[in-house]
Design a protein around this motif. Sequence first.
Motif, mmCIF file in Angstrom:
data_model
loop_
_atom_site.group_PDB
_atom_site.id
_atom_site.type_symbol
_atom_site.label_atom_id
_atom_site.label_comp_id
_atom_site.label_asym_id
_atom_site.label_seq_id
_atom_site.Cartn_x
_atom_site.Cartn_y
_atom_site.Cartn_z
ATOM 1 N N ASN A 1 -5.155 7.054 -1.523
ATOM 2 C CA ASN A 1 -6.572 7.000 -1.889
ATOM 3 C C ASN A 1 -7.037 5.558 -2.068
ATOM 4 O OD1 ASN A 1 -6.896 9.782 -1.819
ATOM 5 N ND2 ASN A 1 -6.507 10.049 -3.997
ATOM 6 N N TYR A 2 -8.342 5.361 -1.875
ATOM 7 C CA TYR A 2 -8.891 3.999 -1.769
ATOM 8 C C TYR A 2 -10.208 3.900 -2.538
ATOM 9 C CZ TYR A 2 -11.399 0.149 0.642
ATOM 10 O OH TYR A 2 -12.126 -0.980 0.952
ATOM 11 N N VAL B 1 -5.289 2.374 -4.090
ATOM 12 C CA VAL B 1 -5.567 0.973 -3.778
ATOM 13 C C VAL B 1 -7.021 0.679 -4.115
ATOM 14 C CG1 VAL B 1 -5.792 -0.730 -1.929
ATOM 15 C CG2 VAL B 1 -3.820 0.803 -1.987
ATOM 16 N N VAL C 1 -7.651 -2.848 5.380
ATOM 17 C CA VAL C 1 -7.068 -2.279 4.150
ATOM 18 C C VAL C 1 -7.354 -0.780 4.076
ATOM 19 C CG1 VAL C 1 -7.157 -2.273 1.631
ATOM 20 C CG2 VAL C 1 -7.166 -4.451 2.873
ATOM 21 N N LEU C 2 -8.603 -0.411 4.312
ATOM 22 C CA LEU C 2 -8.986 1.004 4.281
ATOM 23 C C LEU C 2 -8.210 1.797 5.328
ATOM 24 C CD1 LEU C 2 -10.695 3.456 3.546
ATOM 25 C CD2 LEU C 2 -12.552 2.503 4.936
ATOM 26 N N ASP D 1 -13.240 0.609 -3.493
ATOM 27 C CA ASP D 1 -13.550 -0.814 -3.379
ATOM 28 C C ASP D 1 -14.807 -1.173 -4.146
ATOM 29 O OD1 ASP D 1 -15.924 -0.625 -1.732
ATOM 30 O OD2 ASP D 1 -14.685 -0.413 0.060
ATOM 31 N N HIS E 1 -9.783 -2.328 -3.691
ATOM 32 C CA HIS E 1 -10.065 -3.554 -2.944
ATOM 33 C C HIS E 1 -11.154 -4.347 -3.668
ATOM 34 C CE1 HIS E 1 -10.376 -6.364 0.180
ATOM 35 N NE2 HIS E 1 -10.474 -5.580 1.241
ATOM 36 N N CYS F 1 -4.670 2.345 4.294
ATOM 37 C CA CYS F 1 -4.594 3.405 3.272
ATOM 38 C C CYS F 1 -4.671 4.789 3.920
ATOM 39 C CB CYS F 1 -5.731 3.240 2.263
ATOM 40 S SG CYS F 1 -5.529 1.869 1.111
ATOM 41 N N ALA G 1 -11.761 8.154 -0.189
ATOM 42 C CA ALA G 1 -12.112 6.736 -0.230
ATOM 43 C C ALA G 1 -13.528 6.597 -0.780
ATOM 44 C CB ALA G 1 -12.027 6.126 1.161
ATOM 45 N N ILE H 1 0.834 -1.202 0.000
ATOM 46 C CA ILE H 1 0.000 0.000 0.000
ATOM 47 C C ILE H 1 0.872 1.256 0.000
ATOM 48 C CG2 ILE H 1 -1.621 1.360 1.410
ATOM 49 C CD1 ILE H 1 -2.941 -1.298 2.199
#
Length: 368
Positions: free
Chosen positions: A98-99, A74, A88-89, A101, A76, A92, A126, A68
């Motif tokens: 930045n995220y 990233v 994971v969040l 999913d 997910h 980050c 996110a 990461i």
Amino acid sequence: MTERVLILGGRGRIGSSVAQDIATHTQAQITITGRSPDTGKDASSFLGKQVQFLVLDLAEVDKLEKAIANSDLVIHCAGPFHYRDTNVLETCIAQGVNYVDVSDHRSYTSKALNCHEKASAAGVTAIINTGIFPGISNSMVREGVEQFDKPEKIHLSYLVSGSGGAGVTVMRTTFLGLQHPFEAWIRGKWQLVNPYSDREIINFPSPYGRSGVYWFDMPETFTLPHAFPSVKTVITKFGSIPDFYNHLTWIAAHVFPKWLMQRRYMIEFLSHVSHFMTDVTNGFTGIGVAVRSEVEGIKNGKTAIYCSTVVYENTAVASGIGTGTIAQLLLEGKLNKPGVWPVEEALSTDLFIQAIQSRGMKIEQDWL
């Protein structure tokens, strides 16, 4: 500098579709992950030199943190999200990355939204619940809501042919969604609804036509009322093609003992059997998806209904488009909204329409 994108679970059907979209529409260097070296042997052959493979299990915390830290974004895709925590969040957020999913379950969505303040303070954007549904569907609703002076009711209907081009994980998600009654926002109150109940015939665009859909627990069932406070009812329903799959799913939801449906081995058994069955039927049903968003409300002092629909021949690819558009906008700096947001609260309609049209996906709109 070349942007670096990390796709967790990127070798699955959904993850690889996301990778393909990003590789097509950006110059980013993409790393996809999987738990076994065997899953990554042909990564570059099907996605090109933009993509490399990393063996990574989410339980390998140190390795995950390093991956990461070496990324600009990233994504997910390692579901089912019924079982996932927000590690994971949160990693980050701690790393300032930045995220995005493809989460599709309210338990995970609730946990992710609890990280909003942390993400905002860290300057991390996110975006959760991207894909086709939830994802593109949420943006279709937003576009519809914006047509009204006072939107009052949202009705979302989803239809998938066969496997939808997805893997066993999506089958698991379907059966996991049958385990418990869930709360839905109906006539201004939270009310318990039984999964796969209240069959309704919806007129979808060609080639699907009139098809049955049923109540199904989706994150947008509770994120949409938050995003649009004047709305008093939000309905989310799902169905399959061919129709006998609906009846089999109904039996699993209403006839099988609840204790049995809550056992992981039963979910695994049903998921693999269902995937085998769809492999057989995909040849004549296709693997497409249809989404129908209907918003009812007050416009110019009168009650009106605005309907938007989209049909795509491959559900997994459509999910890749939904997530890929968000990723592209983040990488290009066009989407910057620190905090944790569902799609409908993060993505403007103008940006959504531009991104979707650039990929040849057409959304039909009409007043009923």
